[in-house]
Motif scaffolding. Structure first.
Motif, PDB file in Angstrom:
ATOM      1  N   LEU A 291      56.843  12.115 -24.834  1.00 53.16           N
ATOM      2  CA  LEU A 291      56.740  11.418 -23.619  1.00 53.16           C
ATOM      3  C   LEU A 291      55.913  12.467 -22.905  1.00 53.16           C
ATOM      4  O   LEU A 291      55.109  12.205 -22.036  1.00 53.16           O
ATOM      5  N   THR A 292      56.070  13.909 -23.244  1.00 50.84           N
ATOM      6  CA  THR A 292      55.108  15.027 -22.628  1.00 50.84           C
ATOM      7  C   THR A 292      54.582  15.750 -23.581  1.00 50.84           C
ATOM      8  O   THR A 292      55.307  16.026 -24.688  1.00 50.84           O
ATOM      9  N   TRP A 293      53.469  16.188 -23.557  1.00 47.34           N
ATOM     10  CA  TRP A 293      52.714  17.209 -24.561  1.00 47.34           C
ATOM     11  C   TRP A 293      52.318  18.324 -23.779  1.00 47.34           C
ATOM     12  O   TRP A 293      51.778  18.288 -22.762  1.00 47.34           O
ATOM     13  N   VAL A 294      52.233  19.518 -24.588  1.00 45.58           N
ATOM     14  CA  VAL A 294      51.561  20.718 -24.140  1.00 45.58           C
ATOM     15  C   VAL A 294      50.676  21.102 -25.374  1.00 45.58           C
ATOM     16  O   VAL A 294      51.032  21.105 -26.353  1.00 45.58           O
ATOM     17  N   GLN A 295      49.487  21.313 -24.695  1.00 50.18           N
ATOM     18  CA  GLN A 295      48.243  21.942 -25.827  1.00 50.18           C
ATOM     19  C   GLN A 295      48.829  23.296 -26.388  1.00 50.18           C
ATOM     20  O   GLN A 295      49.054  23.976 -25.699  1.00 50.18           O
ATOM     21  N   ASP A 296      48.890  23.333 -27.695  1.00 50.66           N
ATOM     22  CA  ASP A 296      48.818  24.543 -28.447  1.00 50.66           C
ATOM     23  C   ASP A 296      47.513  25.332 -28.024  1.00 50.66           C
ATOM     24  O   ASP A 296      46.431  24.871 -28.233  1.00 50.66           O
ATOM     25  N   PRO A 297      47.717  26.853 -27.803  1.00 51.55           N
ATOM     26  CA  PRO A 297      46.455  27.668 -27.935  1.00 51.55           C
ATOM     27  C   PRO A 297      45.816  27.628 -29.368  1.00 51.55           C
ATOM     28  O   PRO A 297      46.270  27.469 -30.155  1.00 51.55           O
ATOM     29  N   GLY A 298      44.300  27.470 -28.935  1.00 55.74           N
ATOM     30  CA  GLY A 298      43.545  27.715 -30.206  1.00 55.74           C
ATOM     31  C   GLY A 298      43.386  26.611 -30.742  1.00 55.74           C
ATOM     32  O   GLY A 298      43.647  25.564 -30.157  1.00 55.74           O
ATOM     33  N   VAL A 299      42.669  26.750 -32.142  1.00 58.88           N
ATOM     34  CA  VAL A 299      42.257  25.522 -32.805  1.00 58.88           C
ATOM     35  C   VAL A 299      42.950  25.384 -34.200  1.00 58.88           C
ATOM     36  O   VAL A 299      43.303  26.638 -34.909  1.00 58.88           O
ATOM     37  N   ARG A 300      43.209  24.341 -34.381  1.00 56.97           N
ATOM     38  CA  ARG A 300      43.764  24.043 -36.003  1.00 56.97           C
ATOM     39  C   ARG A 300      42.833  24.290 -37.171  1.00 56.97           C
ATOM     40  O   ARG A 300      42.786  24.874 -38.016  1.00 56.97           O
ATOM     41  N   ILE A 301      41.921  23.245 -37.046  1.00 54.97           N
ATOM     42  CA  ILE A 301      40.733  23.367 -37.785  1.00 54.97           C
ATOM     43  C   ILE A 301      39.485  23.483 -37.081  1.00 54.97           C
ATOM     44  O   ILE A 301      39.012  22.753 -36.238  1.00 54.97           O
ATOM     45  N   ASN A 302      38.702  24.601 -37.425  1.00 57.62           N
ATOM     46  CA  ASN A 302      37.153  24.700 -36.971  1.00 57.62           C
ATOM     47  C   ASN A 302      36.340  24.903 -38.351  1.00 57.62           C
ATOM     48  O   ASN A 302      36.383  26.158 -38.990  1.00 57.62           O
ATOM     49  N   PRO A 303      35.669  23.948 -38.722  1.00 60.48           N
ATOM     50  CA  PRO A 303      34.830  24.089 -39.838  1.00 60.48           C
ATOM     51  C   PRO A 303      33.722  25.086 -39.856  1.00 60.48           C
ATOM     52  O   PRO A 303      33.512  25.496 -40.713  1.00 60.48           O
ATOM     53  N   LEU A 304      33.273  25.723 -38.598  1.00 63.60           N
ATOM     54  CA  LEU A 304      32.378  26.718 -38.775  1.00 63.60           C
ATOM     55  C   LEU A 304      33.185  28.233 -39.362  1.00 63.60           C
ATOM     56  O   LEU A 304      32.639  29.071 -39.710  1.00 63.60           O
ATOM     57  N   VAL A 305      34.284  27.941 -39.253  1.00 61.76           N
ATOM     58  CA  VAL A 305      35.164  29.202 -39.787  1.00 61.76           C
ATOM     59  C   VAL A 305      35.941  28.565 -40.988  1.00 61.76           C
ATOM     60  O   VAL A 305      35.895  29.470 -42.074  1.00 61.76           O
ATOM     61  N   HIS A 306      36.557  27.554 -41.003  1.00 64.44           N
ATOM     62  CA  HIS A 306      37.376  27.062 -42.143  1.00 64.44           C
ATOM     63  C   HIS A 306      36.395  26.597 -43.228  1.00 64.44           C
ATOM     64  O   HIS A 306      36.940  26.379 -44.411  1.00 64.44           O
ATOM     65  N   GLY A 307      35.204  25.968 -42.809  1.00 64.85           N
ATOM     66  CA  GLY A 307      34.590  25.247 -43.773  1.00 64.85           C
ATOM     67  C   GLY A 307      35.089  23.687 -43.944  1.00 64.85           C
ATOM     68  O   GLY A 307      36.188  23.333 -43.527  1.00 64.85           O
ATOM     69  N   PRO A 308      34.247  22.813 -44.465  1.00 67.69           N
ATOM     70  CA  PRO A 308      32.892  22.909 -44.975  1.00 67.69           C
ATOM     71  C   PRO A 308      31.989  22.471 -43.812  1.00 67.69           C
ATOM     72  O   PRO A 308      32.416  21.557 -42.932  1.00 67.69           O
ATOM     73  N   VAL A 309      30.672  22.947 -43.836  1.00 68.01           N
ATOM     74  CA  VAL A 309      29.691  22.322 -42.745  1.00 68.01           C
ATOM     75  C   VAL A 309      28.399  22.134 -43.578  1.00 68.01           C
ATOM     76  O   VAL A 309      28.236  22.774 -44.716  1.00 68.01           O
ATOM     77  N   SER A 310      27.677  21.200 -43.164  1.00 73.91           N
ATOM     78  CA  SER A 310      26.446  20.865 -43.609  1.00 73.91           C
ATOM     79  C   SER A 310      25.312  21.801 -43.264  1.00 73.91           C
ATOM     80  O   SER A 310      25.717  22.507 -42.283  1.00 73.91           O
ATOM     81  N   GLY A 311      24.031  21.650 -43.617  1.00 77.15           N
ATOM     82  CA  GLY A 311      22.946  22.445 -43.190  1.00 77.15           C
ATOM     83  C   GLY A 311      22.919  22.426 -41.498  1.00 77.15           C
ATOM     84  O   GLY A 311      22.291  23.467 -40.828  1.00 77.15           O
ATOM     85  N   GLY A 312      23.147  21.218 -41.124  1.00 79.77           N
ATOM     86  CA  GLY A 312      23.070  21.203 -39.462  1.00 79.77           C
ATOM     87  C   GLY A 312      24.169  21.379 -38.771  1.00 79.77           C
ATOM     88  O   GLY A 312      24.558  21.147 -37.475  1.00 79.77           O
ATOM     89  N   SER A 313      25.109  22.183 -39.308  1.00 76.71           N
ATOM     90  CA  SER A 313      26.654  22.520 -38.801  1.00 76.71           C
ATOM     91  C   SER A 313      27.226  21.620 -38.241  1.00 76.71           C
ATOM     92  O   SER A 313      27.791  21.599 -37.122  1.00 76.71           O
ATOM     93  N   MET A 314      27.357  20.237 -38.802  1.00 78.51           N
ATOM     94  CA  MET A 314      28.153  19.120 -38.389  1.00 78.51           C
ATOM     95  C   MET A 314      29.401  19.042 -39.200  1.00 78.51           C
ATOM     96  O   MET A 314      29.414  19.268 -40.356  1.00 78.51           O
TER      97      MET A 314
END
Length: 181
Positions: A93-116
């Motif tokens: 019914l109500t949501w509170v955003q968690d701090p931070g990021v769960r998955i960041n591909p620039l940190v966790h991988g993988p990314v392509s050559g274009g950082s996508m």
């Protein structure tokens, strides 16, 4: 509703017969406006039911390059998609955003050559392995295939690996015998 309206997003509807639905008043989620990681819509949502009865929602977000507080290595990032999360203690019914990021591909991988990174559709599952509760998020990879991220606390994920797949649809479910399909 998944789009941002007046800084808030998401509404709920109820039905007594499953045919006729009525919108409830108010919005369910307000993104953290102080974060460099923006959740402008609740697309690509998936949910994990936690042992304490709370519900964690995973949803797509993005980094806004050049905004105050954004690390400089994001400034050359094109389509920096990330996975964010929010917690509900009242069954959604109500949501509170968690701090931070769960998955960041620039940190966790993988990314392509274009950082996508294509996180436009995520699926989370909860399973038990060797007596431990394990959380996984499956997401489309850049190009064909799916990537899997794993966590023991539903917040901190690491890249588990790439799963061959002809399409980028990461739908998964836990079968009664514990196998993931």
């Amino acid at each position: 509703n998944t789009g941002l309206v007046n800084g808030q997003v998401g509404f709920s509807m109820v039905s007594s017969d499953g045919v006729t639905w009525k919108q409830e008043p108010g919005y369910r989620f307000t993104p953290d406006q102080s974060s460099i990681f923006k959740g402008t819509q609740l697309g690509a949502t998936s949910y994990a039911y936690l042992p304490d009865g709370t519900v964690r929602m995973y949803f797509m977000g993005q980094v806004v390059p050049g905004t105050p507080g954004t690390p400089s290595w994001y400034n050359n990032c094109f389509n920096c998609g990330i996975t964010l999360s929010a917690l509900s203690k009242d069954y959604g019914l109500t949501w509170v955003q968690d701090p931070g990021v769960r998955i960041n591909p620039l940190v966790h991988g993988p990314v392509s050559g274009g950082s996508m990174f294509n996180n436009t559709n995520v699926t989370s599952i909860t399973t038990t392995e060797n007596g431990k509760t394990i959380y996984r998020i499956y997401s489309p990879a850049t190009g064909n295939g799916i990537v899997s991220y794993i966590s023991e606390d539903s917040l901190n994920f690491t890249l588990e690996g790439r799963i061959p797949a002809p399409e980028n649809d990461p739908r998964a479910m836990v079968l009664p015998d514990g196998r993931i399909w």
